[in-house]
Write an enzyme that holds these catalytic residues in place. Structure first.
Site, short mmCIF file in Angstrom:
data_model
loop_
_atom_site.label_atom_id
_atom_site.label_comp_id
_atom_site.label_asym_id
_atom_site.label_seq_id
_atom_site.Cartn_x
_atom_site.Cartn_y
_atom_site.Cartn_z
N PHE A 199 30.88 31.96 36.80
CA PHE A 199 30.09 33.18 36.56
C PHE A 199 28.77 33.21 37.33
O PHE A 199 27.91 34.05 37.05
CB PHE A 199 29.83 33.40 35.06
CG PHE A 199 31.06 33.33 34.21
CD1 PHE A 199 32.05 34.30 34.30
CD2 PHE A 199 31.24 32.29 33.31
CE1 PHE A 199 33.19 34.23 33.52
CE2 PHE A 199 32.38 32.21 32.53
CZ PHE A 199 33.35 33.19 32.64
N GLN A 250 38.66 37.07 35.86
CA GLN A 250 37.21 37.15 35.71
C GLN A 250 36.52 36.82 37.02
O GLN A 250 36.13 37.71 37.76
CB GLN A 250 36.76 36.23 34.57
CG GLN A 250 37.33 36.68 33.23
CD GLN A 250 36.92 35.77 32.08
OE1 GLN A 250 36.22 34.79 32.24
NE2 GLN A 250 37.39 36.09 30.89
N ASP A 251 36.38 35.53 37.34
CA ASP A 251 35.86 35.16 38.65
C ASP A 251 36.70 34.00 39.18
O ASP A 251 37.51 33.43 38.46
CB ASP A 251 34.36 34.83 38.61
CG ASP A 251 34.03 33.62 37.76
OD1 ASP A 251 34.88 33.19 36.95
OD2 ASP A 251 32.92 33.09 37.90
N PRO A 252 36.56 33.65 40.46
CA PRO A 252 37.43 32.62 41.04
C PRO A 252 37.25 31.25 40.38
O PRO A 252 36.19 30.95 39.80
CB PRO A 252 36.97 32.57 42.51
CG PRO A 252 36.32 33.89 42.76
CD PRO A 252 35.67 34.26 41.47
N VAL A 274 34.92 39.62 39.61
CA VAL A 274 33.91 39.05 40.52
C VAL A 274 34.67 38.24 41.56
O VAL A 274 35.50 37.40 41.20
CB VAL A 274 32.91 38.16 39.75
CG1 VAL A 274 31.94 37.47 40.70
CG2 VAL A 274 32.13 39.00 38.73
#
EC number: 3.2.2.27
Length: 229
Positions: free
Chosen positions: A138, A69-71, A129
């Site tokens: 997020f 998803q994101d870091p 992302v």
């Protein structure tokens, strides 16, 4: 920031695929956003690690895609590969669950969280992302990264064959809606997200690691060595 966000940071094979994408208006807006964020706030990963996934796995080398998803938003965790952390960093809960399923599936036990050797074997460890504000998951969603990583996936769908796409969680499945129109060229493995909130709803027991190697063997491609150095 300018030097860290130029297309020449990428391997030539990715430059050729993404050259047109780099000049799109949303990319200019994304660059401006990142310049502001990195100059005023603590952002992960470090600038030089934003494109580690693409640097580690050139376009022509991609055999498997594992979408994140994101870091990770914690200090010292994110280094540009989805689900991975640098050597010596405590394993995040999602990675603990990934390793638990790996051990149950193929008997491999890993204690280090750096997945670089997986990337080196052709697994594109791609977040949808690529950056995040410290402590704020997020926080960089909706700024253009999703469009960019969709373009990466689209290029793989259109210009490569027999790539195995591993989709963990609803966000990954939404990102890869295009895949379901291309199943004749690619394989899809889907399960719940490995986070503690979701892993018991279908991630544990998914056997994706053995399935990946089964599919690679059928294609007469080298199987993945899941054991980390």
């Amino acid at each position: 920031m300018q030097n860290a966000f130029t297309i020449d940071q990428l391997p030539l094979s990715w430059q050729e695929q993404l050259e047109n994408e780099w000049s799109q208006p949303y990319m200019y807006k994304l660059r401006e956003f990142l310049q502001s964020e990195y100059s005023q706030k603590t952002i992960y990963p470090a600038k030089d690690n934003i494109f580690t996934a693409l640097k580690s796995t050139p376009f022509d080398s991609v055999r498997v895609v594992i979408l994140g998803q994101d870091p990770y938003p914690g200090e010292g965790q994110a280094h540009g590969l989805s689900f991975s952390v640098p050597q010596g960093v405590r394993l995040p809960p999602s990675l603990v669950n990934i390793f638990s399923e790996l051990h149950a599936d193929v008997g491999v036990k890993n204690t280090t969280g750096c997945l670089q050797s997986w990337a080196d074997q052709g697994i594109l460890l791609l977040n949808t992302v690529l950056t995040v504000r410290a402590g704020s998951p997020f926080s960089h969603a909706g700024q253009g990264w999703e469009q960019f990583t969709d373009a990466i996936i689209t290029k793989l769908i259109e210009n490569r064959s027999h790539v195995i796409f591993v989709l963990w969680g609803n966000a990954a499945r939404k990102t890869c809606d295009l895949l379901f129109r291309s199943t004749h060229k690619h394989a899809i493995l889907a399960a719940a997200h490995p986070s503690p909130l979701a892993a018991h709803r279908g991630f544990f027991g998914c056997s994706h690691f053995s399935k990946i190697n089964y599919l690679l063997k059928k294609l007469n491609k080298p199987m993945i060595n899941w054991k980390l150095p």
